[in-house]
Design an enzyme around this catalytic site. Structure first.
Site, PDB file in Angstrom:
ATOM      1  CG  HIS A  27      63.073  43.690  66.787  1.00 22.52           C
ATOM      2  ND1 HIS A  27      62.338  43.422  65.658  1.00 22.52           N
ATOM      3  CD2 HIS A  27      62.657  44.913  67.223  1.00 22.52           C
ATOM      4  CE1 HIS A  27      61.522  44.437  65.407  1.00 22.52           C
ATOM      5  NE2 HIS A  27      61.703  45.353  66.345  1.00 22.52           N
TER       6      HIS A  27
ATOM      7  NE  ARG B 276      61.102  42.236  62.453  1.00 23.37           N
ATOM      8  CZ  ARG B 276      61.812  43.238  61.936  1.00 23.37           C
ATOM      9  NH1 ARG B 276      61.227  44.146  61.170  1.00 23.37           N
ATOM     10  NH2 ARG B 276      63.115  43.337  62.175  1.00 23.37           N
TER      11      ARG B 276
ATOM     12  CD  GLU C 186      67.011  42.077  65.188  1.00 21.44           C
ATOM     13  OE1 GLU C 186      67.705  42.475  66.157  1.00 21.44           O
ATOM     14  OE2 GLU C 186      66.592  40.914  65.086  1.00 21.44           O
TER      15      GLU C 186
ATOM     16  CG  HIS D 102      59.306  40.097  65.917  1.00 19.17           C
ATOM     17  ND1 HIS D 102      59.249  39.140  64.926  1.00 19.17           N
ATOM     18  CD2 HIS D 102      60.556  40.611  65.867  1.00 19.17           C
ATOM     19  CE1 HIS D 102      60.406  39.076  64.304  1.00 19.17           C
ATOM     20  NE2 HIS D 102      61.234  39.956  64.862  1.00 19.17           N
TER      21      HIS D 102
END
Length: 206
Positions: free
Chosen positions: A158, A61, A88, A10
C-alpha cells in the site's frame, strides 16, 4: 548474487476511485486497478525480471494485485506470504469518509495535518511514524533476509506501508517521505548490495 527487491503499490481500488479514506478497510480493485496490476506484471516480465518469493498484506486489494502481477509473469503459484504488518496505514475515524467530506467536517487544515504530517495520527488511527514502526521490523526480520540470500522478492502492498520501506531504502527524511507519491501499479525496482544499501533503483513507468 542478484539481490532484487521490487515494490508495487496495489492497483486502483474502488475507494481510491470514490476518494475515500481506506486504511484497513477492504474494498476490491476497480477494472482500472486490475489493468494496472496486469500492466505491472507485463512491465516486469518485459525487463526479464522473475521472482522467487512474494510478500503482501492481509488486505484483498494488495493480495489481488500480487496475484495478477504474478499471473502476468507466468508465476502463478509462487510462494506468497501475507501479513498484516504490511497493511495500509490505519486512518482510524477517517476510514470510509470522503476526503472532501472530512475537510468539511474537521477543517481543511486539520485534515492536511493528519494526512501530511509525519507524526500526528488521525483520531483512532496511525501516523506515518506509527506505520513505519509497524512495517520496518517486519521488513528487517522477514523480507530483507530473503533478499540478502539472493531470493528475488516482490512486495505488493500500500501507499503508506511502502513509503515506510522507501524511506529506509532511500534514506529519506520524514519531510522527504511525506512528499513522495507512489503511483498505483507502478513497480519500483531496487538492487541491493551485501550490506543492504541500494546500489541501483529504477521506477518502471506504467
Amino acid at each position: 548474487m542478484d539481490r532484487l527487491l521490487v515494490l508495487v503499490r496495489h492497483g486502483q481500488s474502488e475507494w481510491n476511485l470514490k476518494n475515500l479514506f481506506t486504511g484497513w478497510r477492504d474494498p476490491d480493485l476497480t477494472e482500472q486497478g486490475v489493468t494496472e496490476a496486469r500492466r505491472a506484471g507485463a512491465l516486469l516480465a518485459g525487463e526479464g525480471i522473475s521472482f522467487d518469493l512474494a510478500y503482501t498484506s492481509a488486505l484483498g486489494r494488495a493480495q489481488r494485485t500480487c496475484k495478477l502481477v504474478l499471473e502476468e509473469m507466468g508465476l502463478s503459484g509462487l510462494k506468497t506470504i501475507e501479513d498484516q504488518a504490511l497493511n495500509e496505514r490505519d486512518y482510524g475515524d477517517l476510514s470510509g469518509l470522503n476526503k472532501d467530506d472530512a475537510r468539511a467536517k474537521f477543517g481543511e487544515e486539520q485534515v492536511h495535518v493528519w494526512r501530511r504530517s509525519y507524526d500526528v495520527p488521525p483520531p483512532g488511527g496511525e501516523s506515518l511514524r506509527d506505520t513505519v514502526a509497524r512495517v520496518l521490523p517486519y521488513f528487517v526480520q522477514e523480507i530483507l533476509p530473503s533478499v540478502l540470500r539472493g531470493e528475488k522478492t516482490l512486495v505488493a502492498a500500500h501507499g503508506n506501508s511502502l513509503r515506510a520501506l522507501v524511506m529506509v531504502l532511500e534514506k529519506l527524511s520524514p519531510a522527504g517521505i511525506m512528499k513522495r507519491e507512489l503511483a498505483t501499479g507502478a513497480p519500483i525496482v531496487y538492487r541491493l548490495g551485501p550490506d543492504a544499501t541500494v546500489i541501483e533503483k529504477r521506477d518502471l513507468i506504467v
